[in-house]
Design an enzyme around this catalytic site. Structure first.
Site, PDB file in Angstrom:
ATOM      1  N   HIS A 282       0.996  -1.311  -0.105  1.00 27.13           N
ATOM      2  CA  HIS A 282      -0.022  -0.009   0.086  1.00 27.13           C
ATOM      3  C   HIS A 282       0.844   1.236   0.061  1.00 27.13           C
ATOM      4  O   HIS A 282       1.902   1.085   0.638  1.00 27.13           O
ATOM      5  CB  HIS A 282      -1.153  -0.082   1.037  1.00 27.13           C
ATOM      6  N   GLU A 328      -4.724   2.134   2.469  1.00 24.56           N
ATOM      7  CA  GLU A 328      -5.101   0.821   3.414  1.00 24.56           C
ATOM      8  C   GLU A 328      -5.342   1.210   4.671  1.00 24.56           C
ATOM      9  O   GLU A 328      -6.126   0.473   5.184  1.00 24.56           O
ATOM     10  CB  GLU A 328      -3.734   0.147   3.240  1.00 24.56           C
ATOM     11  N   HIS A 427       3.415   2.548  12.941  1.00 27.50           N
ATOM     12  CA  HIS A 427       2.573   3.535  13.200  1.00 27.50           C
ATOM     13  C   HIS A 427       3.108   4.574  14.066  1.00 27.50           C
ATOM     14  O   HIS A 427       2.392   4.958  14.745  1.00 27.50           O
ATOM     15  CB  HIS A 427       1.197   2.933  13.738  1.00 27.50           C
TER      16      HIS A 427
HETATM   17 ZN    ZN Z   1       0.437  -1.612   6.438  1.00 29.02          ZN
END
Ligand code: ZN
Length: 467
Positions: A282, A328, A427
């Site tokens: 992604h 995504e 993240h």
């Molecule tokens: Zn990912």
């Protein structure tokens, strides 16, 4: 007469058996040899690293709906053209957007201290001056669910659950539910906000972002993640037995609708160009890091694999399609749009795989193919054996962006990476290029080139409507 009918029936038999041989899934020895050469070439190429270095340097953070998203789409199109893909195009994907804004938190009493937090994706903001309330802690999301009515009335819920490290990433599932639905469950108990321990596995003082969701008819409360050391700090304060009051300030809000794109590059097949093998990663990322591991690496690995195949003297029989999936992170938005747009032509999609679990080495290959094609999946795995990869099982997931296609019966493969350290960075601001090891990335490219090439060359297919 008798002779003639015998002749006809033997002709019939011959054509039937020709049909059968043509359809029996199998690989040819010459193709396996080429796959081995591609594999060895990939280990020397370092092409993948150059691609992820380019994406993280020239684009960087590219959260869906931001200027970084638009820059990434332009980068993807230009990169695929520069690498000599036969066809490059993009398909539009429209979705709602979210803006982060300011995010701060501090303990107001009994021991005033700043806290490191980050808003969860699609969280509402707090009132402008912030929101101060007492902390009410729960070990797990389940404990919160089981709590009596109004148990957290007027409070900020804190979920303490610690995600566990695992090579296969299996610690993520049990932990991430607190991020996804913690706000809804906390609001149901009367809470005015929620803080969760970051869904991650390291001790750096950075918080992990990621998607959360609200439910209809449930009050929308602000939601954020605490860095692990700050979750520890809060826990220690709570053991003193005094009420702990925290002030939370989030400036996040919903933005306007936005149109991004799935960016697609194709190496066009020589015999059955309409049939294709789908690989990719992604293109979007979260906004805190530069999205090197999530998912610049996946883009790099699969693009490099297809590019290697394009350097062969002849095009493969079927096409190889690389998809740089749009958005995504905020709900497989690009993947759903693609499945919807292409659902009438899925018979052309021979198989698919997404690389979206960082950049560490692949250790296992799983398939999801019809029983008659299982031997081909295992033969493909054999070519990967020198890479330290073993065949696992026939229950592959295919990667997040393959879920909508898999649910429509498309055959998929999972090239499973070692995810032991993935959630240390995932993240966070720490998802940066330095976490990627060139040799490990090349090993990934080597595995993808084997899968893509052999699937493009195979006799027969992996099946339609694969369970
Ligand atoms: Zn990912």
């Amino acid at each position: 007469m008798k002779f003639k009918s015998l002749f006809i029936s033997s002709l019939l038999l011959a054509s039937q058996s020709a049909l059968l041989t043509a359809e029996t899934p199998s690989l040819e020895a010459k193709d396996i040899k080429i796959a081995e050469q591609l594999r060895d070439e990939a280990l020397k190429s370092s092409k993948g690293y150059a691609i992820v270095e380019s994406l993280t340097t020239e684009v960087g953070p590219r959260m869906a709906g931001t200027a970084g998203d638009a820059a990434a789409v332009a980068w993807g199109e230009a990169k695929l053209k520069e690498l000599g893909f036969d066809k490059v195009w993009k398909e539009p994907v429209t979705f709602p957007t979210w803006k982060r804004g300011v995010e701060t938190a501090e303990v107001v009493s009994p021991f005033p201290q700043p806290l490191v937090i980050t808003a969860l994706g699609f969280s509402v903001g707090t009132p402008k001056g912030g929101l101060s309330a007492e902390i009410k802690a729960y070990e797990t999301l389940q404990d919160l669910k089981d709590a009596p009515e109004n148990d957290a009335k007027g409070k900020i819920v804190f979920i303490k659950y610690r995600m566990k490290k695992a090579r296969d990433g299996s610690g993520y599932g049990p932990a991430v539910s607190a991020r996804g639905s913690g706000a809804v469950e906390a609001a149901k108990k009367g809470a005015v906000g929620i803080l969760i321990r970051s869904i991650g596995t390291q001790s750096h003082r950075m918080a992990h972002t990621g998607m959360m969701r609200y439910a209809k008819d449930v009050n929308k409360i602000p939601a954020a993640a605490l860095s692990s050391p700050d979750a520890d700090l809060l826990e220690n304060m709570l053991t003193r037995g005094k009420p702990v009051t925290v002030k939370l300030t989030l400036g996040s809000y919903d933005g306007p609708e936005y149109t991004s794109y799935n960016v697609i590059g194709e190496i066009t097949g020589s015999e059955k160009p309409e049939e294709y093998v789908l690989i990719g990663g992604h293109l979007d990322s979260w906004d805190l890091g530069t999205g090197a591991l999530d998912d610049g690496a996946g883009i790099a690995i699969t693009t490099a694999a297809a590019e290697l195949i394009s350097r062969l003297p002849e095009r493969p029989k079927r096409s190889i399609r690389v998809i740089m999936w749009a958005n995504e992170e905020q709900g497989l938005v690009g993947a759903r749009a693609y499945a919807e747009m292409h659902k009438d032509k899925l018979a052309n999609l021979i198989t698919g795989a997404e690389s979206d679990f960082g950049a560490d080495r692949i250790w296992r290959i799983d398939s999801r193919v019809k029983p008659e094609a299982l031997s081909v999946a295992k033969d493909i795995a054999k070519v990967m054996e020198p890479l330290g990869i073993k065949y696992g099982n026939n229950r592959a997931g295919g990667g997040p962006d393959l879920i909508p296609l898999r649910q429509l019966g498309v055959s998929v493969f999972s090239l499973r990476q070692d995810g032991t350290d993935y959630f240390d960075y995932h993240h966070t601001p720490d998802d940066t290029l330095d976490k990627i090891e060139k040799e490990a990335l090349d090993q990934n490219t080597a595995a993808y080139v084997v899968l893509a090439y052999l699937a493009a060359q195979m006799n027969g297919d992996f099946g339609q409507k694969v369970e």
